[in-house]
Write a protein that holds these residues in place. Structure first.
Motif, PDB file in Angstrom:
ATOM      1  N   LYS A 267      47.560  18.671  47.801  1.00 54.03           N
ATOM      2  CA  LYS A 267      48.449  19.834  47.807  1.00 54.03           C
ATOM      3  C   LYS A 267      47.924  20.920  48.739  1.00 54.03           C
ATOM      4  CE  LYS A 267      50.684  23.114  44.695  1.00 54.03           C
ATOM      5  NZ  LYS A 267      50.802  23.569  43.292  1.00 54.03           N
ATOM      6  N   ARG A 268      46.570  21.133  48.696  1.00 53.71           N
ATOM      7  CA  ARG A 268      45.995  22.148  49.576  1.00 53.71           C
ATOM      8  C   ARG A 268      46.136  21.743  51.046  1.00 53.71           C
ATOM      9  NH1 ARG A 268      41.662  22.434  45.723  1.00 53.71           N
ATOM     10  NH2 ARG A 268      40.374  21.159  47.124  1.00 53.71           N
ATOM     11  N   ARG A 269      45.970  20.437  51.308  1.00 51.71           N
ATOM     12  CA  ARG A 269      46.105  19.956  52.673  1.00 51.71           C
ATOM     13  C   ARG A 269      47.536  20.153  53.185  1.00 51.71           C
ATOM     14  NH1 ARG A 269      44.422  15.381  51.734  1.00 51.71           N
ATOM     15  NH2 ARG A 269      46.376  14.179  51.711  1.00 51.71           N
ATOM     16  N   LEU A 270      48.540  19.856  52.328  1.00 51.30           N
ATOM     17  CA  LEU A 270      49.940  20.035  52.722  1.00 51.30           C
ATOM     18  C   LEU A 270      50.260  21.508  52.941  1.00 51.30           C
ATOM     19  CD1 LEU A 270      51.676  17.492  50.295  1.00 51.30           C
ATOM     20  CD2 LEU A 270      51.226  17.198  52.736  1.00 51.30           C
ATOM     21  N   GLU A 271      49.709  22.361  52.043  1.00 49.87           N
ATOM     22  CA  GLU A 271      49.951  23.794  52.211  1.00 49.87           C
ATOM     23  C   GLU A 271      49.347  24.303  53.518  1.00 49.87           C
ATOM     24  OE1 GLU A 271      48.388  25.597  48.731  1.00 49.87           O
ATOM     25  OE2 GLU A 271      50.108  25.065  47.455  1.00 49.87           O
ATOM     26  N   SER A 272      48.128  23.764  53.822  1.00 55.62           N
ATOM     27  CA  SER A 272      47.480  24.190  55.070  1.00 55.62           C
ATOM     28  C   SER A 272      48.313  23.766  56.280  1.00 55.62           C
ATOM     29  CB  SER A 272      46.084  23.577  55.136  1.00 55.62           C
ATOM     30  OG  SER A 272      45.460  23.905  56.351  1.00 55.62           O
ATOM     31  N   GLU A 273      48.797  22.510  56.249  1.00 56.17           N
ATOM     32  CA  GLU A 273      49.637  22.036  57.353  1.00 56.17           C
ATOM     33  C   GLU A 273      50.933  22.857  57.459  1.00 56.17           C
ATOM     34  OE1 GLU A 273      50.238  17.942  56.617  1.00 56.17           O
ATOM     35  OE2 GLU A 273      48.175  17.337  57.114  1.00 56.17           O
ATOM     36  N   PHE A 274      51.493  23.227  56.299  1.00 60.92           N
ATOM     37  CA  PHE A 274      52.722  24.014  56.282  1.00 60.92           C
ATOM     38  C   PHE A 274      52.465  25.413  56.844  1.00 60.92           C
ATOM     39  CE2 PHE A 274      56.072  26.551  54.175  1.00 60.92           C
ATOM     40  CZ  PHE A 274      57.190  25.843  54.607  1.00 60.92           C
ATOM     41  N   ARG A 275      51.300  25.998  56.507  1.00 61.92           N
ATOM     42  CA  ARG A 275      50.965  27.330  57.033  1.00 61.92           C
ATOM     43  C   ARG A 275      50.778  27.269  58.557  1.00 61.92           C
ATOM     44  NH1 ARG A 275      47.772  27.496  52.396  1.00 61.92           N
ATOM     45  NH2 ARG A 275      45.887  27.036  53.626  1.00 61.92           N
ATOM     46  N   ASN A 276      50.148  26.167  59.009  1.00 65.70           N
ATOM     47  CA  ASN A 276      49.990  26.018  60.465  1.00 65.70           C
ATOM     48  C   ASN A 276      51.356  25.910  61.148  1.00 65.70           C
ATOM     49  OD1 ASN A 276      47.221  26.077  60.278  1.00 65.70           O
ATOM     50  ND2 ASN A 276      47.031  23.848  60.043  1.00 65.70           N
ATOM     51  N   LEU A 277      52.281  25.224  60.451  1.00 61.63           N
ATOM     52  CA  LEU A 277      53.636  25.106  60.997  1.00 61.63           C
ATOM     53  C   LEU A 277      54.297  26.481  61.095  1.00 61.63           C
ATOM     54  CD1 LEU A 277      56.036  23.329  61.899  1.00 61.63           C
ATOM     55  CD2 LEU A 277      56.649  23.102  59.468  1.00 61.63           C
ATOM     56  N   LEU A 278      54.141  27.290  60.041  1.00 55.61           N
ATOM     57  CA  LEU A 278      54.710  28.644  60.057  1.00 55.61           C
ATOM     58  C   LEU A 278      54.062  29.499  61.142  1.00 55.61           C
ATOM     59  CD1 LEU A 278      54.910  29.351  56.197  1.00 55.61           C
ATOM     60  CD2 LEU A 278      56.775  28.653  57.725  1.00 55.61           C
ATOM     61  N   LYS A 279      52.742  29.259  61.327  1.00 56.68           N
ATOM     62  CA  LYS A 279      52.032  30.015  62.351  1.00 56.68           C
ATOM     63  C   LYS A 279      52.553  29.678  63.745  1.00 56.68           C
ATOM     64  CE  LYS A 279      47.336  31.104  63.829  1.00 56.68           C
ATOM     65  NZ  LYS A 279      45.901  30.790  63.629  1.00 56.68           N
ATOM     66  N   GLU A 280      52.871  28.388  63.960  1.00 62.99           N
ATOM     67  CA  GLU A 280      53.401  27.959  65.256  1.00 62.99           C
ATOM     68  C   GLU A 280      54.748  28.632  65.557  1.00 62.99           C
ATOM     69  OE1 GLU A 280      53.620  23.762  65.153  1.00 62.99           O
ATOM     70  OE2 GLU A 280      51.438  23.459  65.158  1.00 62.99           O
ATOM     71  N   HIS A 281      55.545  28.918  64.517  1.00 62.97           N
ATOM     72  CA  HIS A 281      56.850  29.549  64.700  1.00 62.97           C
ATOM     73  C   HIS A 281      56.784  31.076  64.573  1.00 62.97           C
ATOM     74  CE1 HIS A 281      58.141  25.391  64.107  1.00 62.97           C
ATOM     75  NE2 HIS A 281      59.301  25.738  64.684  1.00 62.97           N
ATOM     76  N   ASN A 282      55.558  31.593  64.621  1.00 64.89           N
ATOM     77  CA  ASN A 282      55.350  33.046  64.662  1.00 64.89           C
ATOM     78  C   ASN A 282      56.017  33.779  63.494  1.00 64.89           C
ATOM     79  OD1 ASN A 282      53.947  32.833  67.144  1.00 64.89           O
ATOM     80  ND2 ASN A 282      55.924  32.729  68.227  1.00 64.89           N
ATOM     81  N   VAL A 283      55.784  33.267  62.292  1.00 64.19           N
ATOM     82  CA  VAL A 283      56.329  33.912  61.087  1.00 64.19           C
ATOM     83  C   VAL A 283      55.524  35.162  60.802  1.00 64.19           C
ATOM     84  CG1 VAL A 283      56.720  33.644  58.616  1.00 64.19           C
ATOM     85  CG2 VAL A 283      57.186  31.735  60.161  1.00 64.19           C
TER      86      VAL A 283
END
Length: 413
Positions: A267-283
């Motif tokens: 779950k932590r790994r998925l959340e980290s990947e999801f946060r990186n995804l949000l970071k890529e889209h400049n959230v």
């Protein structure tokens, strides 16, 4: 005519007999010798017959006397014999050869000892059979308690003594030598404990046949019903069943914890990947979920999350500048707080020392330093004497002495 009669004496006795005179001297001597040999054989045979008769009669008398046992001595036997009417009537036995009488008595005593040993052995065998029967009956009592489930591999003597002590089979055990009731109880329990490996294997076979699986929430009553309901379940000891249940539950709980940890890491790994995804889209804090969602909903990090609620929650945390407090971070935070608290307590304990204790420590420290200084001075004096002997004109430089003093002070500190 006797064996001891000499020819000259016989000639004087029979000199006037017509038969004696009718035979010449040489023939008389030969016939006399033959007669003497015959008389000797006759007397010897008669003597042997009398001896055998006396031995048989004396043996019969001894066998008829109950007073003479395997413990009776020859001196005691002689006194008893003279008081016996049957022996007193046989006057010929009174003149019996003493050596023959002693031999007959010894043979009689040996036979009496042999009969006594045989009787003793038979009695011992009878007692052993009786004692073995009592032990077997007591063991049947323990087996009956085991079948009822009252006696298991985990049972204690103190808990079962009130039940066992009321049975007559327990009382019979107390009146015989050898193993005590407690010893047999311990042996029985040890046998049940040694049966644990076989019981565990049997339990696993039963669970496999029934298709049952022990999980962390499985209760012992349910587990016991699975085992007992099987035709082979009656052979399993209830104490071993409880131990096996505890072992399987422990494994199931350990497995559940491992799965929970793995799920948490995933779950932590998925959340980290999801946060990186949000970071890529400049959230940032002004971003809206409805705007960002269409842009990332085909990405792997988005699809890896279980549902929209988790995705939106993670988005809001990231948006607000927090990544969400996971279980792992909470644990680390708690550990950090505990360490800070321990350090704080240690500092407070050091500050709470009394002023007298601090002064006492300082005094001890000063004494220690002064003692070390004296020892260093003595050692330095010895070295200086040696150096003077070697090179009187050479003296220690101020720089060298100051370095030594600094090093000594640092060591003392």
């Amino acid at each position: 005519m006797k064996e001891s009669l000499k020819y000259q004496k016989a000639s004087d006795i029979f000199s006037k007999e017509p038969l004696w005179i009718a035979v010449n001297d040489e023939d008389r001597k030969e016939i006399f010798r033959d007669c003497i040999d015959f008389v000797a054989r006759r007397d010897k045979e008669k003597k042997e017959e009398d001896r055998k008769r006396d031995i048989a009669a004396f043996s019969h008398v001894l066998q008829s006397m109950e007073q003479i046992t395997y413990k009776t001595t020859w001196a005691q036997a002689q006194r008893i014999l003279y008081e016996n009417p049957q022996f007193a009537e046989r006057k010929d036995l009174h003149f019996m050869d003493k050596e023959d009488a002693l031999t007959v008595f010894e043979d009689h005593i040996k036979q009496a000892e042999k009969e006594h040993d045989e009787e003793k052995e038979q009695e011992e065998k009878r007692l052993r059979r009786q004692q073995r029967k009592v032990r077997e009956e007591y063991r049947l009592l323990l087996e009956s308690l085991h079948k009822r489930g009252e006696l298991t591999s985990m049972s204690l003597w103190t808990s079962l003594f009130p039940i066992i002590s009321t049975d007559t089979r327990f009382e019979l055990m107390l009146f015989q030598p050898g193993s005590s009731p407690l010893d047999l109880f311990k042996f029985f329990v040890e046998d049940l404990k040694e049966q644990y490996t076989e019981d565990r294997r049997l339990i696993k076979e039963i669970l496999t046949e029934k298709g049952c699986q022990v999980i962390a929430t499985t209760e012992y009553r349910e587990f016991s019903d699975w085992v007992v309901s099987h035709e082979k379940g009656g052979k399993v000891d209830h104490g071993n069943m409880k131990l096996c249940y505890n072992s399987l539950i422990e494994k199931a709980e350990s497995k559940a914890k491992d799965e929970e940890k793995e799920s948490l890491r995933r779950k932590r790994r998925l959340e980290s990947e999801f946060r990186n995804l949000l970071k890529e889209h400049n959230v940032d804090k002004d971003s809206e979920w409805t705007v960002i969602k269409p842009k990332i909903e085909k990405d792997k990090a988005y699809l890896a999350m279980e549902n929209d609620d988790e995705r939106e929650t993670a988005f809001n945390h990231y948006k607000n500048g927090t990544s969400g407090t996971t279980a792992g971070s909470e644990i680390l935070e708690k550990k950090k707080k505990k360490k800070d608290k321990k350090k704080k307590n240690k500092r407070s304990d050091n500050n709470s020392e009394s002023e007298g204790e601090i002064r006492e420590k300082e005094k001890k420290k000063k004494k220690k330093h002064s003692k070390e200084d004296r020892m260093d001075d003595e050692e330095r004096g010895k070295k200086s004497k040696k150096s003077r002997k070697r090179s009187p004109s050479r003296s220690e430089s101020p720089r060298h002495s100051s370095e030594k003093r600094k090093r000594r002070e640092s060591e003392a500190d």
